[in-house]
Each structure stands twice: as structure tokens, then as C-alpha cells.
Design an enzyme around this catalytic site. Structure first.
Site, short mmCIF file in Angstrom:
data_model
loop_
_atom_site.label_atom_id
_atom_site.label_comp_id
_atom_site.label_asym_id
_atom_site.label_seq_id
_atom_site.Cartn_x
_atom_site.Cartn_y
_atom_site.Cartn_z
N GLU A 280 0.84 -1.20 0.00
CA GLU A 280 0.00 0.00 0.00
C GLU A 280 0.87 1.26 0.00
OE1 GLU A 280 -3.59 -0.57 2.27
OE2 GLU A 280 -3.58 1.51 2.91
N GLU A 283 2.09 1.68 -3.44
CA GLU A 283 0.98 2.15 -4.27
C GLU A 283 0.75 3.65 -4.05
OE1 GLU A 283 -2.74 0.23 -3.29
OE2 GLU A 283 -3.82 1.20 -4.93
N CYS A 300 -8.28 -1.97 4.33
CA CYS A 300 -8.13 -3.09 5.27
C CYS A 300 -9.44 -3.50 5.91
CB CYS A 300 -7.18 -2.72 6.40
SG CYS A 300 -5.57 -2.25 5.82
N SER A 320 -7.40 1.76 -2.17
CA SER A 320 -6.18 1.00 -2.45
C SER A 320 -6.58 -0.36 -3.00
CB SER A 320 -5.39 0.81 -1.15
OG SER A 320 -4.47 -0.24 -1.31
N LYS A 359 -15.13 -9.75 8.30
CA LYS A 359 -14.09 -10.58 7.68
C LYS A 359 -14.66 -11.93 7.22
CE LYS A 359 -10.41 -7.90 8.46
NZ LYS A 359 -9.68 -7.29 7.34
N GLU A 362 -15.96 -11.04 3.93
CA GLU A 362 -14.83 -10.73 3.05
C GLU A 362 -14.15 -12.01 2.55
OE1 GLU A 362 -11.22 -9.40 4.93
OE2 GLU A 362 -10.82 -7.95 3.35
N GLU A 367 -13.56 -12.82 -5.36
CA GLU A 367 -12.23 -12.43 -5.85
C GLU A 367 -11.10 -12.79 -4.88
OE1 GLU A 367 -14.88 -10.52 -5.45
OE2 GLU A 367 -14.44 -8.73 -4.28
N CYS A 504 -10.28 -1.53 14.87
CA CYS A 504 -10.53 -2.96 15.08
C CYS A 504 -10.57 -3.36 16.55
CB CYS A 504 -9.46 -3.78 14.39
SG CYS A 504 -9.11 -3.19 12.73
#
Lengths: 579, 164
Positions: A280, A283, A300, A320, A359, A362, A367, A504
Site C-alpha cells: 500500500e 501504491e 483493510c 487502495s 471478515k 470478506e 475475488e 478494530c
């Protein structure tokens, strides 16, 4: 602040004039029971548990919403008050599915606690009971309205704090239920799976989708090589389930427990966080230097990602392209690590322990796989891990402190602080600044991006360029900041967004803290302090100096942003409908 | 339980009318209820498609709008059929057996109160006293009133409208 003089139970007090009776009583160590009240989240005055006598007022008043005034006299503990609270509670219990023994919240339920404290010894009212189907379609959240007490704490969390607004009170009177529009499942509405409703719920009406059975099945399968990774925030939450003070890091005992549960490899998602910073950070530097899409926004937090896909599809190019740390790390475990260890990746089963229930969603996104292999096979929350440890007969508190396994034994301090709001930004800055300035710095603490404020801003001069950053936690705050960016009112180079207020550490998968405890402490700050302490204690505090990461690049990935990195560690996003 | 309903077939004209109503109330506090009233006048009921347009237009969450629609009995989630059957459940009619009459209608049409048959022909409503207690038990079909009923009369009444 102007002060007023009041009397509670005959005790004279001077309290700020903006206090409620509840806050005033609290400041004098007088406990008033509450149920629908949750500090900073919900204040509806609807459950009538906190009723008190206000001298001169005709009826009993709800202490959580009743403001103090000069000369006020309050009685919190008369027989009249105790009787009325008990009747209110008994009426709630009459329409409650009282299956405490098998409830996810057994022994951590505010309704159960109130029944004990208010001396309910019998179910007095045996009237009609509502019966509802349990909504368990969502991969993250289960809603069981049979256990709902209609306190609306979840509605406030979803609507006021997160502005996701997919649940509200529907129907009226006895038929009132908390539901999504047209009684759709949470899986069919733009729920982002953040789970803030779960940690707001006083009962077992909301809980995570339990994936512990499939983890046990994998561990029990001799054909499978089962590896586990734990997110940064888990280490400062897990201890609470075993009696530790809130925010105590239990990293070493956690690694020891996982090993004894039978995992074949025990790893730290902090390593994935270090890897995320490499990708990241690179990037960001490229976008900054080559006129790429700015502001770049962190990726994230899967709750944030889904929120963006539903509500800000015009910002998808700003996100990102990095997968989140545990997804990245899963992909590395099934390639680099499997190859190194001579394990067939098809037999490898990756479990992520996360402070997060989004999560779970996710890890199931189409993908999130490479070459037909899922990056991560199962996600369990901090709470589920605690349950599994208890099921294993492990005396957690007596465990020795152990390390994570090689070849990823110790991550950097930058990876540790990923679990608190501002942590990803700080970790990124530690690396980006050194790369852009091409030298090493001793001062690593970026105080401006620390702290639990929902929106933080800072401008740093990096290699002669002013870099403007924002750190946002809570989706209501994210909506505000993105609206400002969209309208041109604000502009930044880099924005960190975490879906949950505080980041988190206070995620939807973390241990649930009783509302009366939350009245007295700042949960976000206490858990974050545990992470910053661990960061300060580590020898390596910058992701790019983590020796395991350096080796990973030299042996396998080549360099950040390489073709291989893109194949394994980056992803793309999908615009989703607003409704 | 999922209620049986008809596919939405709102017209462009109806949508234009609704948009005008939304524009008129947009920046007003408490706009939702007046807009819902007007929307129900335009469409006859408040299906998800209409509620989404209102949510989008007023920038009020759909869940909140749905909560309001289901709270107030005057708002309906279902269209009325071509023939709207009202069965009086007022005290006199109820004592005289209107509950059984309602059950029979539900059985024949295969729908619940508040629903509409898939062909759009019939819908059922359970009403309060309609002031025709002398004729109890009473039902209405649009403006027609049928009184002093017994359960066996129901099939014939429904048949009459099916054949119209």
C-alpha cells in the site's frame, strides 16, 4: 461548565448542569440499572429500568434521559422504585425466549444480570409470546428476534453511529420488531457486516455466525494442514474472556493456546499487515509521484469496503487495490509458505481469528482466491476463539508465553498498531516517509494520527511535499469525510478508514463489554493502549525493516507492486446497489 | 411471512407526480409522512419501489420509511384488488360470526388480510364497525353491502364478482 446542586438519596452533590440523573448518580457511585442506555450510542429512555423518584414530579422518571436541575432531589432506591423496575423487567421477560443455557450470551447478558440484581425469582407473567424465524442467511450476523428486548441499541449503532441504517423498529405495539425493510434478511440489504449491532446488543438477539464447528472439523481431519493467524486487535481483547483487565495484551498465551488446540502453524496477521504496508505504501508513492487517483483510501476494513461499494461507488478507484492483511497473508501461506514447507496447498486450511465479523463476508468474496485456492478458509471472531479455548480444557491464564511460528516469528510494531484507529496511517507513514526521504528516522510516533477521535487530520512535509492525511473511524464519520471530499470542501492525499468507531480494537467480533462498564471507561483507548505498548516494546517497528518481509520479497515476491504481488495480494471492487 | 403481492406497474406519470411531491417537501422537517400520504394517493399503496424513490428523494433511510409505513395502519404495503372486500369485525358483527365469514373468504381466495390475489381481482380488509349493526354480520365489496350473512353465502358473493 455551570454546576448545579442536587441531592440523591439524601447525599448533596454538585454536578455539571448538562448531566442526566444517571450521570450524576454515577459520579457519586450510585448504581442505577439500565438496559436501553448505552453510553455514546443509545439513549432512548424506553426500557424504564432506570426509573427513579424525582421529588415533586408526578411519575417515576427515566434517569438516563432526565436532566438535573438546581435543587433537584432524587431517590433511586425506594421500595416504589424497586417494585416498579421489577414489574417492568418481568413484563420484558414474559415475551422473552428464556433459553439462557444454550444462548450465545449466557453469563454475559445484561437481561440475565438484571434478573439477578433485581431479584426476579419467578416468571410472573405468562402471556402470549411472539415467535420469530431466526435470520441466519448472512455469513456474518445472526438475528434472533425471540431474544430481542426492543431496546433499540442496535438501531442506534446501525443508524446513528454507522449511518448504514438497514434496521429499524417496524410494526407497532405487541407486534413491534426490529427488522430490515420488507422483512428482508440482513444478507439481502446493504448491511456491511460491521457487527456494531452485536456489540451493542444487551442480549443474545444478535450474534456472529458461528464457524467454530468447521474449524474443529479441519483440525480433526488428519489430511488437512491447518494454520491459524490472529489479527492485531485480538491480542488486546481475548484476555477479557479470561478475566484479564481490559486492554491487557495476551499475545504469548494466545499463541500457546492455539498450538495446544492443534493448529499445525500459528501465525500473526501483523506479518500480513507489514506486507500490506509494503504494497500500500508503494501504491501510495506511485499515485503521488505519477498523478494517480487521490486521495488514496485504505482497504483493510471490509465493513468500510462494502459501505463504499453501496454508498460511494464513485470512490472505488480511490480505494487502495491491496487486499486486507489476513487475505494477503492467507495467499502467502498457501504459496510461499506451502512451497517452503513442502505442503500441498490444496490440503492447507487457513483460519483467521479476527476482531471482526465482516471478515467472514470478506473471506467469501469471489475475488479472494488465487488459482482456485481460497486465501482464507474460515474466519472466527475473538469471541469464538475464546469459546474454542474453553472447549479445549486449556487453563489460559496458566499458559506460558510462546512465540509465533517460523518463518514469520515476529512482525514489526507497525503491524501491531494496525488494530487501532490511526494505526494503519502511522504504520504507512513510518515506511513511506523513509522511502521518500531516502533515510532512516528515529522518531516513529506520529501523535497527530493517534487517539480515539472519529476524524483526525494532519499535514506532513515529506521530501518537500505537503502531504495531507485524514484518519477516520466509524462509518458515519466516513460518510461525512467522503461527502466533503466529493463536494470539494476537503481534500487529502491519503485517508485511513476503519468501519468501527475506534478501529478494530472495538470491532464487532471483540468481547462484549457490559454497558455499565462502558459508562466508566473509554474502551477504545484502553484496548488501543495495549497495542501501542506492544509496539513500543518491539525491536523492529517499521514494516520495511521486518526481516521476514525482506526475505519474502527477495525469495518470492521480488518487490512491492511486482507482477506476482498483484496476482496474490491485490484485488478489485464492485459497485453495489444503494438499497 | 412473505405477503403475496402483485408486480409493481407504476407509470411514468405516477413517478413524475411523486417526484414533484418530493421536491415540494424536500427541505422540510417531518416530510416523510406527508409525502407517504401523497404517494399512497398516487399509487394506491406503498410498495418497495415507491418507498425507495422516497428514501432516495428525501435522503431518509429506507428502514426508517418502512418503519413508519408499518407503524400506521392507514399506510398499505399492498395494492387493493379490483374488488375490495371489507369484513366488519366490529362487536356486533363479530358476535354474529363475522370471524368465520372472514376465514371462509381467506380460504376461498387463498390470501390473508391485507393481501391481494395474484390476478389483482380481490383484496381483503378487516374493518372496524361500519355502522350497519342491524344487518350483522356484514361485509362490503367496494360500495356494495351484504348483510345477515351465513358462511355458506360467501362462495356465491365471490362468484358473482368473478363473473362480472
Amino acid at each position: 461548565m455551570e454546576m448545579v446542586n442536587i441531592k440523591i438519596n439524601g447525599q448533596s452533590l454538585s454536578v455539571p448542569s448538562n448531566y442526566t440523573i444517571l450521570e450524576a448518580a454515577r459520579s457519586a457511585n450510585i448504581e442505577i440499572p439500565t438496559l436501553c442506555y448505552l453510553k455514546d450510542v443509545s439513549k432512548t429512555g424506553s426500557c424504564r429500568m432506570c426509573i427513579v423518584e424525582v421529588v415533586g414530579a408526578r411519575n417515576l422518571q427515566a434517569a438516563c434521559v432526565y436532566p438535573v436541575s438546581e435543587g433537584m432531589e432524587v431517590l433511586t432506591n425506594t421500595q416504589k422504585v424497586r417494585d416498579a423496575r421489577k414489574v417492568n423487567l418481568e413484563l420484558l421477560l414474559s415475551n422473552h425466549d428464556r433459553k439462557c443455557l444454550t444462548c450465545a450470551r449466557n453469563q454475559n447478558c445484561e437481561l440475565q444480570k438484571l434478573s439477578d440484581e433485581l431479584g426476579v425469582t419467578d416468571i410472573t407473567y405468562m402471556g402470549e409470546r411472539n415467535e420469530y424465524d431466526i435470520d441466519e442467511v448472512s455469513p456474518s450476523i445472526v438475528r434472533d428476534n425471540n431474544k430481542c428486548v426492543l431496546c433499540r441499541r442496535c438501531v442506534s449503532a446501525c443508524k446513528t453511529i454507522q449511518t448504514v441504517s438497514v434496521i429499524d423498529a417496524t410494526e407497532r405495539g405487541f407486534k413491534t420488531t426490529i427488522a430490515s425493510p420488507f422483512n428482508k434478511s440482513l444478507a439481502e440489504v446493504p448491511c456491511v457486516n460491521c457487527g456494531q449491532c452485536i456489540v451493542a446488543c444487551p442480549t443474545g438477539a444478535l450474534r456472529e455466525k458461528d464457524n467454530t464447528d468447521e474449524v474443529w472439523a479441519a483440525i480433526n481431519d488428519p489430511e488437512k494442514y491447518v494454520v491459524v493467524q490472529t489479527a492485531p486487535a485480538v491480542r488486546v481483547g481475548l484476555g477479557e474472556e479470561f478475566g484479564y483487565e481490559i486492554g491487557t495484551p495476551v499475545t504469548g498465551k494466545m499463541a500457546a493456546a492455539l498450538r495446544r488446540m492443534g493448529f499445525d502453524g500459528v501465525f500473526d496477521t501483523d506479518t500480513g499487515a507489514d506486507l500490506t504496508i509494503m504494497e500500500e505504501g508503494t501504491e501510495f508513492i506511485e499515485r503521488l509521484k505519477n498523478g494517480g487517483k487521490l486521495p488514496m483510501i485504505t482497504s483493510c476494513s471490509p465493513g468500510w469496503i462494502k459501505f463504499c461499494e453501496h454508498n460511494f461507488p464513485d470512490f472505488l478507484d480511490n480505494l487502495s487495490t491491496c487486499k486486507s492483511p489476513h487475505q494477503m497473508f492467507g495467499a502467502i501461506l498457501k504459496t510461499y509458505y506451502a512451497e517452503k514447507m513442502g505442503i500441498d496447498p490444496k490440503k492447507m486450511f487457513v483460519v483467521s481469528v479476527m476482531p471482526c465479523v465482516a471478515k467472514k463476508f470478506e473471506s467469501g468474496r469471489p475475488e479472494m482466491e488465487v488459482g482456485g485456492l481460497r486465501d482464507v478458509d474460515a474466519v472466527i471472531s475473538t469471541r469464538e476463539l475464546a469459546k474454542m479455548i474453553k472447549q479445549s480444557g486449556i487453563l489460559f491464564n496458566k499458559l506460558p508465553d510462546e512465540k509465533f511460528d517460523n518463518p514469520f516469528e515476529e512482525a514489526s510494531g507497525a503491524g501491531v498498531i494496525f488494530g487501532a484507529t490511526g494505526g494503519v496511517m502511522e504504520a504507512a507513514l513510518r515506511t513511506v516517509v523513509e522511502v521518500l526521504e531516502d533515510k532512516s528516522f528515529d522518531k516513529l510516533d506520529y501523535e497527530a494520527v493517534r487517539g480515539t477521535d472519529g476524524i483526525k487530520e494532519a499535514t506532513l512535509t515529506v521530501a518537500g511535499t505537503a502531504v495531507k492525511v485524514a484518519v477516520v473511524s466509524g462509518l458515519g464519520n466516513a460518510r461525512k469525510v467522503l461527502n466533503d471530499v466529493r463536494s470539494g470542501k476537503a481534500n487529502y492525499h491519503f485517508i485511513e478508514v476503519m468501519a468501527c468507531p475506534g478501529g478494530c480494537v472495538t470491532g464487532g467480533g471483540q468481547p462484549i463489554v457490559d454497558s455499565s462498564v462502558r459508562m466508566d471507561i473509554d474502551l477504545k483507548a484502553k484496548r488501543a493502549a495495549g497495542l501501542y505498548a506492544e509496539d513500543a516494546s518491539l525491536p523492529v517497528r517499521k514494516s520495511h525493516e521486518n526481516p521476514d518481509i525482506k526475505l519474502l520479497y527477495s525469495e518470492f515476491l521480488e518487490k512491492p507492486g511486482s507482477h506476482k504481488s498483484h496476482e496474490l495480494l491485490h484485488t478489485h471492487y464492485t459497485a453495489r446497489p444503494k438499497f | 411471512m412473505e405477503k403475496k403481492t402483485l408486480p409493481f406497474n407504476g407509470t411514468k406519470e405516477q413517478e413524475e407526480q411523486l417526484k414533484a411531491v418530493i421536491a415540494e417537501h424536500k427541505d422540510q422537517d417531518g416530510a416523510v409522512i406527508p409525502v407517504l400520504h401523497k404517494a399512497q394517493e398516487i399509487y394506491g399503496y406503498l410498495p418497495i419501489e415507491v418507498q425507495e424513490m422516497i428514501s432516495e428523494g428525501l435522503d431518509v433511510p429506507l428502514a426508517e420509511i418502512y418503519g413508519i409505513v408499518t407503524f400506521y395502519t392507514q399506510f398499505s404495503l399492498n395494492p387493493k384488488g379490483k374488488y375490495h372486500i371489507g369484513v366488519c369485525l366490529g362487536t356486533a358483527c363479530y358476535v354474529k360470526g363475522s370471524g368465520d365469514i372472514l376465514d371462509k373468504i381467506k380460504e376461498i381466495l387463498g390470501i390473508e388480510v391485507g393481501e391481494c390475489t395474484p390476478d389483482g381481482l380481490f383484496s381483503i380488509e378487516a374493518t372496524r364497525c361500519i355502522g350497519a349493526c342491524g344487518l350483522a354480520p356484514v361485509l362490503t365489496v367496494n360500495d356494495d353491502v351484504y348483510g345477515r350473512l351465513v358462511v355458506d353465502d360467501v362462495a356465491g358473493i365471490i362468484k358473482k364478482y368473478q363473473e362480472l
